[in-house]
Design an enzyme around this catalytic site. Structure first.
Site, PDB file in Angstrom:
ATOM      1  CD  GLU A   1      -2.262  -1.276   2.073  1.00  0.00           C
ATOM      2  OE1 GLU A   1      -4.234  -1.825   2.156  1.00  0.00           O
ATOM      3  OE2 GLU A   1      -2.468  -0.650   3.765  1.00  0.00           O
TER       4      GLU A   1
ATOM      5  CB  CYS B   1       3.072   7.244   3.482  1.00  0.00           C
ATOM      6  SG  CYS B   1       3.708   5.690   4.732  1.00  0.00           S
TER       7      CYS B   1
ATOM      8  CB  CYS C   1       5.981  -5.668   8.146  1.00  0.00           C
ATOM      9  SG  CYS C   1       7.939  -5.447   9.371  1.00  0.00           S
TER      10      CYS C   1
ATOM     11  CB  CYS D   1       6.246  -3.266  16.146  1.00  0.00           C
ATOM     12  SG  CYS D   1       7.672  -2.897  15.828  1.00  0.00           S
TER      13      CYS D   1
ATOM     14  CB  CYS E   1       3.042  -1.925  13.754  1.00  0.00           C
ATOM     15  SG  CYS E   1       2.596  -1.594  12.640  1.00  0.00           S
TER      16      CYS E   1
ATOM     17  CB  CYS F   1       1.696   5.781  11.768  1.00  0.00           C
ATOM     18  SG  CYS F   1       1.884   6.909  11.125  1.00  0.00           S
TER      19      CYS F   1
HETATM   20  N1  SAH Z   1       9.642  -0.411   9.854  1.00  0.00           N
HETATM   21  C1  SAH Z   1      10.069   0.836   9.514  1.00  0.00           C
HETATM   22  C2  SAH Z   1       9.187   1.493   8.969  1.00  0.00           C
HETATM   23  C3  SAH Z   1       7.304   2.041   9.185  1.00  0.00           C
HETATM   24  S1  SAH Z   1       7.315   3.557  10.123  1.00  0.00           S
HETATM   25  C4  SAH Z   1      10.266   1.191  10.841  1.00  0.00           C
HETATM   26  O1  SAH Z   1       9.402   1.135  12.109  1.00  0.00           O
HETATM   27  O2  SAH Z   1       9.989   2.736  11.533  1.00  0.00           O
HETATM   28  C5  SAH Z   1       5.840   3.313  11.207  1.00  0.00           C
HETATM   29  C6  SAH Z   1       5.796   4.135  11.666  1.00  0.00           C
HETATM   30  O3  SAH Z   1       4.203   4.706  12.720  1.00  0.00           O
HETATM   31  C7  SAH Z   1       6.627   3.211  12.809  1.00  0.00           C
HETATM   32  O4  SAH Z   1       7.143   5.123  13.600  1.00  0.00           O
HETATM   33  C8  SAH Z   1       5.252   3.299  13.849  1.00  0.00           C
HETATM   34  O5  SAH Z   1       6.237   3.435  15.474  1.00  0.00           O
HETATM   35  C9  SAH Z   1       4.265   3.931  13.661  1.00  0.00           C
HETATM   36  N2  SAH Z   1       3.176   2.977  14.265  1.00  0.00           N
HETATM   37  C10 SAH Z   1       3.359   1.704  14.152  1.00  0.00           C
HETATM   38  N3  SAH Z   1       2.178   1.683  14.504  1.00  0.00           N
HETATM   39  C11 SAH Z   1       1.096   1.980  14.941  1.00  0.00           C
HETATM   40  C12 SAH Z   1      -0.039   2.935  15.144  1.00  0.00           C
HETATM   41  N4  SAH Z   1      -0.553   1.544  15.987  1.00  0.00           N
HETATM   42  N5  SAH Z   1      -0.106   3.463  16.066  1.00  0.00           N
HETATM   43  C13 SAH Z   1       0.654   4.631  15.901  1.00  0.00           C
HETATM   44  N6  SAH Z   1       1.939   4.988  15.156  1.00  0.00           N
HETATM   45  C14 SAH Z   1       2.000   3.663  14.612  1.00  0.00           C
END
Ligand code: SAH
Length: 358
Positions: free
Chosen positions: A91, A108, A115, A119, A122, A340
């Protein structure tokens, strides 16, 4: 599959021209046709003589990802569900924004389909299976979105590209670097290095490589101030704990007057205490940073919650008191699961796709 011209820099196309016994400038014309003039077919590249076009068409492709679905958010953001030829899905999200009177239209992009990081907060991370995206598929995300935005008029142009979509960019290092080089190539799209951001959860050895390879903006998804908490919410921390990550930032060849972006997802009762807010500036002391606080965006695969607004504000105040530049990011595109941490759905990775774990 024929190699894709969407994955070549201008210099590489010049070399290609020479290999084909053509003058080097034919390579530059080819690059400009694709990226500056947005030619989608070899037949449309009228700066090149017909025999050259035919020769290229027999050896290379120009295909872009297919748009499977497009969702429009009430806030103007747009999510694109894309598909590669082999069925891999990923996406891209367009986020038009006016901040401090200035227009920033951010795209983005995803670096992987799915992935491997797992985490806890996420949604994409819960998809597990994935494959790396090829540079042509990363650049292709920008090309299809640009085309789609044409209908909105000249204002709707992608001004910034962030590698913050699905996947961990630094686990797909070579393709991410190559795609960023193509985006930044002055003979084509010409994005300034500070308009391209690579975000990482902390693949420490690759961070130094990134600094050597490209002067792009770097974002670090920190999300915790102790190893105990970070281990729990970001399994990658068990491999590269906070001290090694912070050390890598200290040694990073940051371009002049540049700062890291520190992303910090606020999770109710997990990492949002005043103690955390006091530890954060100490942890990052001496490193030029700006902090983006992201209250958790909810999704079906997490029981974690966003803190109450008052705690978010208190956290920010505490950081500011310590002299940090900290802003609370307003979530965009939540209504279409484009914010995000919300990208992807259960069906995104086709069965049988390679399981490449980092
Ligand atoms: N894997 C890389 C690129 C993804 S960036 C990284 O981790 O940096 C995606 C961003 O969204 C990251 O900063 C992560 O911390 C944030 N993120 C992930 N899940 C989220 C959520 N449920 N709510 C808000 N931010 C989130």
């Amino acid at each position: 599959m024929a190699p894709s011209l969407l994955a070549m820099t201008c210099a590489e196309m010049e070399r290609l021209a020479v290999e084909l016994d053509l003058p080097g400038y034919r390579g530059r014309q080819l690059f400009a046709a694709i990226f500056a003039k947005n030619r989608r077919q070899f037949a449309e590249m009228t700066t090149l003589p017909r025999p050259i076009r035919d020769q290229l068409a027999s050896r290379f492709e120009l295909d872009r990802p297919t748009v499977e679905a497009r969702q429009l958010s009430a806030d103007g953001s747009r999510k694109y569900r894309l598909q590669a030829k082999d069925g891999a899905r990923f996406e891209a999200v367009y986020l038009p924004e006016v901040a401090a009177g200035r227009k920033t239209n951010t795209l983005c992009v995803s670096s992987q389909s799915g992935c491997s990081l797992g985490c806890a907060f996420c949604f994409t991370a819960s998809l597990k299976r994935h494959r790396n995206l090829h540079a042509s598929e990363i650049v292709g995300q920008l090309m299809v979105v640009r085309d789609d935005l044409e209908a909105l008029g000249p204002e709707a142009q992608v001004s910034n590209v962030v590698f913050m979509g699905m996947g961990e960019p630094l686990l797909n290092f070579a393709e991410v670097v190559q795609s960023a080089r193509i985006l930044m190539d002055g003979s084509g799209l010409g994005y300034a290095p500070r308009r391209v951001t690579v975000s990482t959860a902390g693949v420490v050895p690759r961070l130094a490589d990134l600094g050597r390879a490209l002067p792009v903006q770097v974002a670090i998804s920190l999300n915790a101030t102790t190893d105990a908490v970070r281990d729990r919410i970001m399994p990658i921390n068990r491999k590269w704990p906070l001290a090694t990550l912070i050390d890598a930032l200290r040694h990073y060849p940051l371009p002049h007057r540049r700062r890291f972006t520190i992303e910090y997802v606020l999770l109710d009762g997990v990492n949002d205490s005043l103690d955390d807010a006091r530890r954060l500036p100490k942890l990052l002391a001496g490193i030029p940073v700006k902090v983006n606080l992201l209250p958790l965006n909810a999704h079906p695969r997490t029981s974690l919650a966003s803190p109450p607004a008052a705690r978010v504000a208190a956290f920010q105040t505490e950081l500011r008191r310590a002299g940090m530049n900290a802003i609370v990011r307003t979530a965009r595109g939540r209504d279409i699961a484009a914010a995000c941490g919300q990208l992807g759905d259960e069906a995104l990775t086709p069965a049988g796709a390679a399981d490449v774990r980092g």
